[in-house]
Design an enzyme around this catalytic site. Sequence first.
Site, mmCIF file in Angstrom:
data_model
loop_
_atom_site.group_PDB
_atom_site.id
_atom_site.type_symbol
_atom_site.label_atom_id
_atom_site.label_comp_id
_atom_site.label_asym_id
_atom_site.label_seq_id
_atom_site.Cartn_x
_atom_site.Cartn_y
_atom_site.Cartn_z
ATOM 1 N N ARG A 76 0.851 -1.201 0.000
ATOM 2 C CA ARG A 76 0.000 0.000 0.000
ATOM 3 C C ARG A 76 0.887 1.251 0.000
ATOM 4 N NH1 ARG A 76 -1.617 1.770 4.664
ATOM 5 N NH2 ARG A 76 -2.221 -0.260 5.482
ATOM 6 N N TYR A 125 -16.755 17.249 -15.488
ATOM 7 C CA TYR A 125 -17.181 15.858 -15.405
ATOM 8 C C TYR A 125 -18.204 15.681 -14.273
ATOM 9 C CZ TYR A 125 -16.948 10.865 -14.538
ATOM 10 O OH TYR A 125 -17.273 9.553 -14.334
ATOM 11 N N ASP A 159 -7.500 19.140 -14.053
ATOM 12 C CA ASP A 159 -7.857 17.808 -14.550
ATOM 13 C C ASP A 159 -7.509 17.789 -16.040
ATOM 14 O OD1 ASP A 159 -9.105 15.554 -15.660
ATOM 15 O OD2 ASP A 159 -10.751 15.597 -14.216
ATOM 16 N N LYS A 212 -9.019 6.745 -19.254
ATOM 17 C CA LYS A 212 -9.288 7.324 -20.565
ATOM 18 C C LYS A 212 -8.034 7.186 -21.446
ATOM 19 C CE LYS A 212 -13.055 8.197 -18.338
ATOM 20 N NZ LYS A 212 -13.324 9.443 -17.641
HETATM 21 C C1 LIG Z 1 -13.768 9.840 -16.301
HETATM 22 C C2 LIG Z 1 -13.317 11.114 -15.744
HETATM 23 C C3 LIG Z 1 -13.024 11.255 -14.375
HETATM 24 C C4 LIG Z 1 -13.233 10.118 -13.387
HETATM 25 O O1 LIG Z 1 -12.312 9.092 -13.582
HETATM 26 P P1 LIG Z 1 -12.608 7.540 -13.277
HETATM 27 O O2 LIG Z 1 -11.384 6.851 -13.758
HETATM 28 O O3 LIG Z 1 -13.840 7.169 -14.034
HETATM 29 O O4 LIG Z 1 -12.807 7.418 -11.803
HETATM 30 C C5 LIG Z 1 -12.560 12.478 -13.936
HETATM 31 N N1 LIG Z 1 -12.378 13.531 -14.793
HETATM 32 C C6 LIG Z 1 -12.661 13.427 -16.100
HETATM 33 C C7 LIG Z 1 -12.435 14.606 -16.989
HETATM 34 C C8 LIG Z 1 -13.132 12.230 -16.630
HETATM 35 O O5 LIG Z 1 -13.413 12.143 -17.930
#
Ligand SMILES: *Cc1c(COP(=O)(O)O)cnc(C)c1O
Length: 378
Positions: free
Chosen positions: A46, A98, A171, A196
Amino acid sequence: MKQDTLLAQSGARRDPATGAISMSICPSAAFQHPALGQSTGFDYSRTGNPTRLALEESMAALEGGARALAFASGMAAVDAVMGLFSPGDTILVTEDMYGGTFRFFERFCKNRGLRFVYADTSATEQTADILKQQEFRGLFVELPTNPLLKVADLNALGTLAKKHGLIYIVDNTFLTPVFCRPLDFGADVTVYSATKYLGGHNDLVAGLAVARDAELGGRLAYIQNAVGAILSPFESWLLLRSLKTLSLRLKKHAENAREVAEFLSGHKAVANLRYPGLSTDPGHAILTSQARGHGAIISFEVASHAEVERILASVKVFFFAESLGAAESLITYPFVQTHADIPADMRTRSGLTDRLLRLSVGLEDPGDLIEDIARVLN
Ligand SMILES: *Cc1c(COP(=O)(O)O)cnc(C)c1O
């Protein structure tokens, strides 16, 4: 070394004993101590794991950050970053973001005493005015926004963040460090849904946070260990494997997206097309000045909710699914899928209507993608 070299060799040169070029998957939960008070650098997985560390060090190098941390999902990475704040702190957030992050802020973080103010962060003057009205501790920006693809001026926001002493978080899921490195524009931390583009194959869920300086990186590592939402060794390895082709994939994603967007821009069934790669898009100039590519997410409106339903039922090459950033092209209906948790008045204010569709353009032949869209729009 240049970014493409770092990417191609992600995880390599880490095992002098065997010379393994592909980083090994190390599932060990615990590590033997050489003697009392000594450590190999690994004690318990961890806290730190060799495969995860290879991924984290690769990401830190790609971003030009001091430290990267890998988490079980993008949301777990966002959660860790929110751990940098204390009850009573107010964070200014991009309003068109998001839906899952919005839900997390509103339904969880508020209960922990954090406060959120939402603004159109692509409007710098407006953002500056809001920052003057009350005391803020953080700025959380999504770029381009999801699903309306508005583009914030990262550098201008960096100056504002510095002036107001904010922790500045971006982000960067849509662009990845291949197209944009927010830390170069003053961001303190970048967060990613590595599910993604970084993963890119629709076969893993992961998140990353990268800190510009070691002090913040250390705080995030402390939170990662204390909370425990770590990425598994197997998924860390899969992600390292994906990084090797990240640059190639993103270039093809963006080329395909440009072709699809150009087709859509001339179509009479399409309204409010947003793709910052088009020179006519309001975000084009600013994104071009701070990124090496415009990404592969497109959004547009059709005539009615009934049309949306018909299109989603008729696509044959695009998949009707809620994600983005992988080899396969997806079509998403944000109003009921990714952004259902955003209150109706906020959705309307930002232009997120029940006629809006979002495309994640994949790696297929662009002709097949255009043919599919052309057929369902006619
Ligand atoms: C999908 C997404 C998230 C969340 O990520 P997960 O891997 O689904 O937990 C956060 N920010 C953006 C811009 C996203 O497209």
